[in-house]
Design an enzyme around this catalytic site. Sequence first.
Site, PDB file in Angstrom:
ATOM      1  N   LYS A 194       0.858  -1.176   0.000  1.00 29.97           N
ATOM      2  CA  LYS A 194       0.000   0.000   0.000  1.00 29.97           C
ATOM      3  C   LYS A 194       0.897   1.229   0.000  1.00 29.97           C
ATOM      4  CE  LYS A 194      -3.620   2.341   2.582  1.00 29.97           C
ATOM      5  NZ  LYS A 194      -4.647   2.213   3.608  1.00 29.97           N
ATOM      6  N   LYS A 247      -2.008  -1.529  -3.994  1.00 31.43           N
ATOM      7  CA  LYS A 247      -2.917  -0.383  -3.938  1.00 31.43           C
ATOM      8  C   LYS A 247      -2.123   0.910  -3.965  1.00 31.43           C
ATOM      9  CE  LYS A 247      -5.924   1.821  -0.630  1.00 31.43           C
ATOM     10  NZ  LYS A 247      -6.336   1.869   0.718  1.00 31.43           N
TER      11      LYS A 247
HETATM   12  C1  PBG Z   1      -7.551   2.795   5.249  1.00 32.33           C
HETATM   13  C2  PBG Z   1      -7.948   2.767   3.825  1.00 32.33           C
HETATM   14  C3  PBG Z   1      -7.809   3.814   2.912  1.00 32.33           C
HETATM   15  C4  PBG Z   1      -8.292   3.357   1.698  1.00 32.33           C
HETATM   16  C5  PBG Z   1      -8.715   2.053   1.896  1.00 32.33           C
HETATM   17  N1  PBG Z   1      -8.466   1.698   3.215  1.00 32.33           N
HETATM   18  C6  PBG Z   1      -7.404   5.209   3.143  1.00 32.33           C
HETATM   19  C7  PBG Z   1      -6.026   5.627   3.325  1.00 32.33           C
HETATM   20  O1  PBG Z   1      -5.075   4.872   3.478  1.00 32.33           O
HETATM   21  O2  PBG Z   1      -5.925   6.843   3.366  1.00 32.33           O
HETATM   22  C8  PBG Z   1      -8.303   4.163   0.443  1.00 32.33           C
HETATM   23  C9  PBG Z   1      -9.175   3.673  -0.614  1.00 32.33           C
HETATM   24  C10 PBG Z   1      -9.429   4.620  -1.714  1.00 32.33           C
HETATM   25  O3  PBG Z   1      -8.782   5.657  -1.884  1.00 32.33           O
HETATM   26  O4  PBG Z   1     -10.331   4.300  -2.481  1.00 32.33           O
HETATM   27  N2  PBG Z   1      -8.585   2.364   6.078  1.00 32.33           N
END
Ligand code: PBG
Length: 323
Positions: A194, A247
């Site tokens: 991520k 991601k």
């Molecule tokens: C954290 C989480 C995020 C997203 C999914 N799970 C936010 C982040 O890390 O700021 C982002 C998903 C998206 O942008 O569609 N709980």
Amino acid sequence: MMFPRDRMRRRRASGGVARMLTETRLHPDDFVLPVFFDESLDSVRFTGSMPGVPTYPLGDAPKVAERLRSAGVNAVMVFGIPRHKDPEGSGASSEDGVAQRAIRGMGASSDLLLIADLCMCEYTDHGHCGVLSGGRVDNDLTLLRYREIAESLADAGAHMVAPSGMMDGQVASIRDALDGSGHKDVPIMAYSAKFCSSFYGPFRDIAHSVPSGCGREAYQMNPANGREAMSEMRMDIEEGADIVMVKPAMPYLDVIKQARTELSVPVAAYQVSGEYAMIKAAAANGWLDERRAMMESLISIKRAGADILVSYFTEDVLKELGR
Ligand code: PBG
């Protein structure tokens, strides 16, 4: 021998041949739709930066699940937005927390596969994905919280948990907590690679979880680091991840490809809020053909190697696929 220079053209000359030779196809069961529930809502709310993405009141959970399942949606990723936030994100692990109630509501009415996003950023008043000590996220204290959250989500009926906080050791901790609480059958889809991305912006509008700056450099990955992404994914697999996730998706197709080539677990890719919003905004201005851009983006993510596609476009794609 004659160089078969016309071969490529022959392949594309008729619709039937082109269809037969299509290498990558989207299937409804590839998709996971993110769904949002806010416990302070009485009716559906829409967010300007995420056109077409509803945030539901809790009472809607059973009928939302029923509707999505009958529209052909196989799986959802559940996010909860609590009424109260505090430094420990206590709502995240509460039996009557917003995600827990949404999951119970959805589970009661359908056989939709319920994947629970497991994080604290929607629940903490500072917006970080963990507990702070001395102004910084404390990795190991946070793991203790993640154990409680995992257990309470599984108790509520989550069929799978998806830890998204990028704490070191989170998969092992959560696996241990699930096994110890009678949830050996609950798989972990780990947000392993991520990246600290600007493309999460619109999500943070929906979830009201905005840390300062990208704000999460200390635990999310540097977009420049592809090798490190492989290490993160390998570590999560060793700790017990059943599925690894990359991601965002489109800016990181090389990482998806490498994961598919070098790892043997299923690979998921999250086409995040900013990727969705870009296509929506361009289409609204008449700069892109929305339907074609949507399909092309998702086919490309699958072609790169993703087995599972988390996307806000899920319902539109299902319509496109004739569901
Ligand atoms: C954290 C989480 C995020 C997203 C999914 N799970 C936010 C982040 O890390 O700021 C982002 C998903 C998206 O942008 O569609 N709980």
